[in-house]
Design a protein around this motif. Sequence first.
Motif, PDB file in Angstrom:
ATOM      1  N   GLY A  34       0.823  -1.245  -0.021  1.00  0.00           N
ATOM      2  CA  GLY A  34      -0.006   0.002  -0.050  1.00  0.00           C
ATOM      3  C   GLY A  34       0.984   1.311  -0.046  1.00  0.00           C
ATOM      4  N   LEU A  35       1.802   1.398   0.779  1.00  0.00           N
ATOM      5  CA  LEU A  35       2.792   2.416   0.830  1.00  0.00           C
ATOM      6  C   LEU A  35       3.577   2.653  -0.609  1.00  0.00           C
ATOM      7  CD1 LEU A  35       3.712   4.421   2.738  1.00  0.00           C
ATOM      8  CD2 LEU A  35       5.606   2.910   3.262  1.00  0.00           C
ATOM      9  N   GLN A  36       3.921   1.721  -1.377  1.00  0.00           N
ATOM     10  CA  GLN A  36       4.445   1.811  -2.577  1.00  0.00           C
ATOM     11  C   GLN A  36       3.273   2.377  -3.665  1.00  0.00           C
ATOM     12  OE1 GLN A  36       5.962  -1.981  -3.263  1.00  0.00           O
ATOM     13  NE2 GLN A  36       8.134  -1.520  -2.984  1.00  0.00           N
ATOM     14  N   ARG A  37       2.093   1.804  -3.527  1.00  0.00           N
ATOM     15  CA  ARG A  37       1.209   2.207  -4.354  1.00  0.00           C
ATOM     16  C   ARG A  37       0.856   3.818  -4.178  1.00  0.00           C
ATOM     17  NH1 ARG A  37      -3.153  -2.535  -3.973  1.00  0.00           N
ATOM     18  NH2 ARG A  37      -1.709  -4.066  -4.686  1.00  0.00           N
ATOM     19  N   ALA A  38       0.854   4.202  -2.867  1.00  0.00           N
ATOM     20  CA  ALA A  38       0.602   5.485  -2.605  1.00  0.00           C
ATOM     21  C   ALA A  38       1.510   6.450  -3.021  1.00  0.00           C
ATOM     22  CB  ALA A  38       0.432   5.721  -1.017  1.00  0.00           C
ATOM     23  N   GLY A  39       2.676   5.980  -3.039  1.00  0.00           N
ATOM     24  CA  GLY A  39       4.101   6.668  -3.268  1.00  0.00           C
ATOM     25  C   GLY A  39       4.067   6.927  -5.039  1.00  0.00           C
ATOM     26  N   ILE A  40       3.526   5.979  -5.681  1.00  0.00           N
ATOM     27  CA  ILE A  40       3.645   5.789  -7.082  1.00  0.00           C
ATOM     28  C   ILE A  40       2.432   6.823  -7.279  1.00  0.00           C
ATOM     29  CG2 ILE A  40       3.068   4.452  -9.118  1.00  0.00           C
ATOM     30  CD1 ILE A  40       4.552   2.224  -7.889  1.00  0.00           C
ATOM     31  N   ALA A  41       1.324   6.766  -6.813  1.00  0.00           N
ATOM     32  CA  ALA A  41       0.271   7.481  -7.305  1.00  0.00           C
ATOM     33  C   ALA A  41       0.473   9.089  -6.840  1.00  0.00           C
ATOM     34  CB  ALA A  41      -1.176   7.460  -6.173  1.00  0.00           C
ATOM     35  N   LEU A  42       1.125   9.298  -5.728  1.00  0.00           N
ATOM     36  CA  LEU A  42       1.581  10.708  -5.512  1.00  0.00           C
ATOM     37  C   LEU A  42       2.611  11.086  -6.607  1.00  0.00           C
ATOM     38  CD1 LEU A  42       1.908  10.687  -1.398  1.00  0.00           C
ATOM     39  CD2 LEU A  42       0.476  12.107  -2.824  1.00  0.00           C
ATOM     40  N   LEU A  43       3.542  10.412  -6.904  1.00  0.00           N
ATOM     41  CA  LEU A  43       4.584  10.665  -7.860  1.00  0.00           C
ATOM     42  C   LEU A  43       3.681  11.005  -9.091  1.00  0.00           C
ATOM     43  CD1 LEU A  43       7.547  10.864  -8.127  1.00  0.00           C
ATOM     44  CD2 LEU A  43       7.477   8.458  -9.268  1.00  0.00           C
ATOM     45  N   VAL A  44       2.723  10.179  -9.697  1.00  0.00           N
ATOM     46  CA  VAL A  44       1.954  10.434 -10.937  1.00  0.00           C
ATOM     47  C   VAL A  44       1.221  11.911 -10.861  1.00  0.00           C
ATOM     48  CG1 VAL A  44       0.046   9.599 -12.163  1.00  0.00           C
ATOM     49  CG2 VAL A  44       1.819   8.077 -11.410  1.00  0.00           C
ATOM     50  N   CYS A  45       0.480  12.023  -9.572  1.00  0.00           N
ATOM     51  CA  CYS A  45      -0.165  13.147  -9.406  1.00  0.00           C
ATOM     52  C   CYS A  45       0.647  14.407  -9.456  1.00  0.00           C
ATOM     53  CB  CYS A  45      -0.798  13.201  -7.837  1.00  0.00           C
ATOM     54  SG  CYS A  45      -2.075  12.083  -8.084  1.00  0.00           S
ATOM     55  N   GLY A  46       1.935  14.467  -8.779  1.00  0.00           N
ATOM     56  CA  GLY A  46       2.950  15.425  -8.838  1.00  0.00           C
ATOM     57  C   GLY A  46       3.432  15.651 -10.178  1.00  0.00           C
ATOM     58  N   ALA A  47       3.594  14.721 -10.993  1.00  0.00           N
ATOM     59  CA  ALA A  47       4.057  14.822 -12.637  1.00  0.00           C
ATOM     60  C   ALA A  47       2.830  15.542 -13.350  1.00  0.00           C
ATOM     61  CB  ALA A  47       4.347  13.552 -13.036  1.00  0.00           C
ATOM     62  N   LEU A  48       1.731  15.055 -13.108  1.00  0.00           N
ATOM     63  CA  LEU A  48       0.585  15.781 -13.648  1.00  0.00           C
ATOM     64  C   LEU A  48       0.313  17.257 -13.459  1.00  0.00           C
ATOM     65  CD1 LEU A  48      -2.296  12.895 -13.753  1.00  0.00           C
ATOM     66  CD2 LEU A  48      -0.905  13.688 -15.558  1.00  0.00           C
TER      67      LEU A  48
END
Length: 182
Positions: free
Chosen positions: A3-17
């Motif tokens: 879950g922590l990795q998924r949240a990190g990837i989601a935040l990374l994608v949101c930041g890029a957007l």
Amino acid sequence: MNGLQRAGIALLVCGALVFLAPSGAFSSTVAERGTTVQTASDANALVGIEYPAAEDGTRTVQLESGQADEGGGCFFVCSDYEYNNIGITLFTDQTGASNLAVDQIEVSNTNGDMIGGEGLREEQPENGMQAIRGDFRCSSSGIFGSGDQQHDSTNITVSLEASNQNLTVSLDREITVECVQD
């Protein structure tokens, strides 16, 4: 993937957007603007012009027989009505620095028969840069007594150039002088 990795990837994608998306600021705009340009009236220009003997708001001088300095008498032949020292124009320096000098002035008219006495002349008045004054005559008709003034007119053109070290003003003005018929 936990879950922590998924949240990190989601935040990374949101930041890029967010980084790639427009910021909400604008890069260009279109606006309509109105501009009005007006020239100053003769009285309010850098070289102010007054027409001392003219009808209010016009450049027309009307000579009426009741205001004549002399003439108009008839005994078989009538003498002309005479008008002396009529103010045509008064030029004033309104630059604020009050250092305009008249470089050139020319005066002409379309009907020499109306010019009398000392004619058209330039004067240096106390309250201005330059003045144009004139003597005029208007024909009359009749047999005995006071004659009737006849209609006549002349157009006087005044060309002026004035300058100082920073500014040159050139102007032409036409003034009508007319004999008002009785």
